[in-house]
Design a protein around this motif. Sequence first.
Motif, PDB file in Angstrom:
ATOM      1  N   ARG A 235      39.542  53.886  35.337  1.00 10.50           N
ATOM      2  CA  ARG A 235      40.802  53.727  34.610  1.00 10.50           C
ATOM      3  C   ARG A 235      41.128  54.964  33.780  1.00 10.50           C
ATOM      4  O   ARG A 235      42.298  55.242  33.501  1.00 10.50           O
ATOM      5  CB  ARG A 235      40.739  52.483  33.710  1.00 10.50           C
ATOM      6  N   THR A 275      44.630  41.958  43.164  1.00  7.55           N
ATOM      7  CA  THR A 275      45.379  43.208  43.343  1.00  7.55           C
ATOM      8  C   THR A 275      46.826  43.022  43.792  1.00  7.55           C
ATOM      9  O   THR A 275      47.592  43.984  43.736  1.00  7.55           O
ATOM     10  CB  THR A 275      44.675  44.104  44.383  1.00  7.55           C
ATOM     11  N   LEU A 278      49.335  44.234  41.322  1.00  8.21           N
ATOM     12  CA  LEU A 278      49.103  45.548  40.729  1.00  8.21           C
ATOM     13  C   LEU A 278      49.954  46.610  41.406  1.00  8.21           C
ATOM     14  O   LEU A 278      50.400  46.446  42.550  1.00  8.21           O
ATOM     15  CB  LEU A 278      47.623  45.928  40.848  1.00  8.21           C
ATOM     16  N   ASN A 279      50.146  47.713  40.715  1.00  8.17           N
ATOM     17  CA  ASN A 279      50.837  48.859  41.280  1.00  8.17           C
ATOM     18  C   ASN A 279      49.843  49.785  41.958  1.00  8.17           C
ATOM     19  O   ASN A 279      48.630  49.731  41.690  1.00  8.17           O
ATOM     20  CB  ASN A 279      51.579  49.628  40.178  1.00  8.17           C
ATOM     21  N   ASP A 282      46.465  51.354  40.356  1.00 11.48           N
ATOM     22  CA  ASP A 282      45.843  50.484  39.359  1.00 11.48           C
ATOM     23  C   ASP A 282      44.428  50.086  39.764  1.00 11.48           C
ATOM     24  O   ASP A 282      44.076  50.091  40.957  1.00 11.48           O
ATOM     25  CB  ASP A 282      46.678  49.220  39.139  1.00 11.48           C
ATOM     26  N   ILE A 283      43.630  49.713  38.776  1.00 11.06           N
ATOM     27  CA  ILE A 283      42.231  49.318  38.964  1.00 11.06           C
ATOM     28  C   ILE A 283      42.070  47.846  38.628  1.00 11.06           C
ATOM     29  O   ILE A 283      42.644  47.351  37.655  1.00 11.06           O
ATOM     30  CB  ILE A 283      41.291  50.142  38.061  1.00 11.06           C
ATOM     31  N   ALA A 284      41.277  47.135  39.424  1.00  9.75           N
ATOM     32  CA  ALA A 284      40.935  45.731  39.159  1.00  9.75           C
ATOM     33  C   ALA A 284      39.427  45.604  39.064  1.00  9.75           C
ATOM     34  O   ALA A 284      38.689  46.239  39.803  1.00  9.75           O
ATOM     35  CB  ALA A 284      41.463  44.822  40.269  1.00  9.75           C
ATOM     36  N   LYS A 297      40.454  49.652  43.619  1.00  8.41           N
ATOM     37  CA  LYS A 297      41.614  50.489  43.312  1.00  8.41           C
ATOM     38  C   LYS A 297      42.653  50.291  44.402  1.00  8.41           C
ATOM     39  O   LYS A 297      42.333  50.305  45.585  1.00  8.41           O
ATOM     40  CB  LYS A 297      41.232  51.967  43.224  1.00  8.41           C
TER      41      LYS A 297
END
Length: 459
Positions: A235, A275, A278-279, A282-284, A297
Amino acid sequence: MTDRFSTRIRPSIWLACASVLCAATVQAQSLRLTTQLSLPTATPVPGVQRTADYIVALVNSEPVTNNEVRQRLVRVEQQMAQQGTAMPPRDQLARQVLEQIINERIQVQQATELGITVSEADVTQAEQSIAAQNQLSPEQFRRRLATEGVDINRLRNDLRSQILLQRVRERQVDSRVRVTEADIDDFIREQQSSDVLANLELNLAHVLFIVPEGASPERIKELQDKAQDVAARARAGTDFAQLAREFSDAPERVNGGQFGMRPAERLPSLFVDATRSLNVGDIAGPLRSPAGFHILKVLDKRQAGMPDVNVTQTRARHILLRPDAQLTQADAVARLNGWRQQLASGQASFEALAREHSQDGSASQGGDLGWAGPGQFVPEFEQVMNSLRPGEVSTPLVSRFGVHLIKVEERRQTKLSAREQREIVRGLVREKKTDEALRAWALDVRGRAFIEYREAPQQ
């Protein structure tokens, strides 16, 4: 260059087998689509425990043994665990594995009947390609296999079968697929009216910390802390591909953790749920699964069926060496690694090295490939190119054309014309029709085969 690297060519066999070093199997993904089977169950004999190998099925009089099923089953289970995929009951998975082996055996027999052959040189080339992709010499690769408990003769037999399967499918299926303008129109209408999630495709990168079975709470906490540290570094902007290569226990680590673009339905629901909103970038995570802790990612996401109007284009250069009788693949890798060191120390420019050494039509332009959009190059080349940042140079990459060194110059967002969108859709339609034709052909050759089930596989 662009003609030889044209879109929608199926990945080469070494890429399909690249997870061998992690005791995985190329069949694991296809098993996810296999329906529950109803095979005859052997009646156990009271008080007798079977220890010797035995025949579980005959395929046109050719035997499939219990040991074959057990070895494949172990590899499938390992890959499913590493990817966080929910497993069916083990006896059901064993039956699915048996069915997969039977189908492959039938198709290999079909290849033999058609006179399709695979030479020892073909198998050696595939083996060397896997080694080079994993940054190993052929000798290091064989030593690595030995430490992983993988028998080299079994690996070569597997490679031979996979090459045969690829060739017979190309001859019997791929060459017969045709795409018309009406097919494209129908596909566009279908995709525009269908469910959003059903058409979601994600390209995720993955770092996995495996939690061993029976691990103590202290060990689990230690692994969780490591996963949280890696997630925090990701991140903060640390290169995710490098984190994957350094820390991940998953087979995808050799590709910087990338799964490649896949339909959401072919990814674990844990990954999709984490995810989908998410864009890109982005990281999950860390996420906990039965396999361990996952950090994800989002590299790319799209709705299948209709290409994005705005796409990311990349301008890259490459140096291509073609192995031959005078230049082995290992030597090509070593030579490219030497030039990469010269680039890192500022002793040479990429453009000059490409002009002098590249064995590709782009050499006169200093290896410049021009602006390229998604799907314009073969998958193994594009995957590595997409993982590079502007100004970054790849490690040597083996493709079906030879060994490459890639440098990304710059990226940009651009709008596709209506014609370009239709050409991308044409490729999507071809893939869909090819998959449908492959399933129909597989069912046809299966229906004409003689299959006798003897005894159910035992684990």
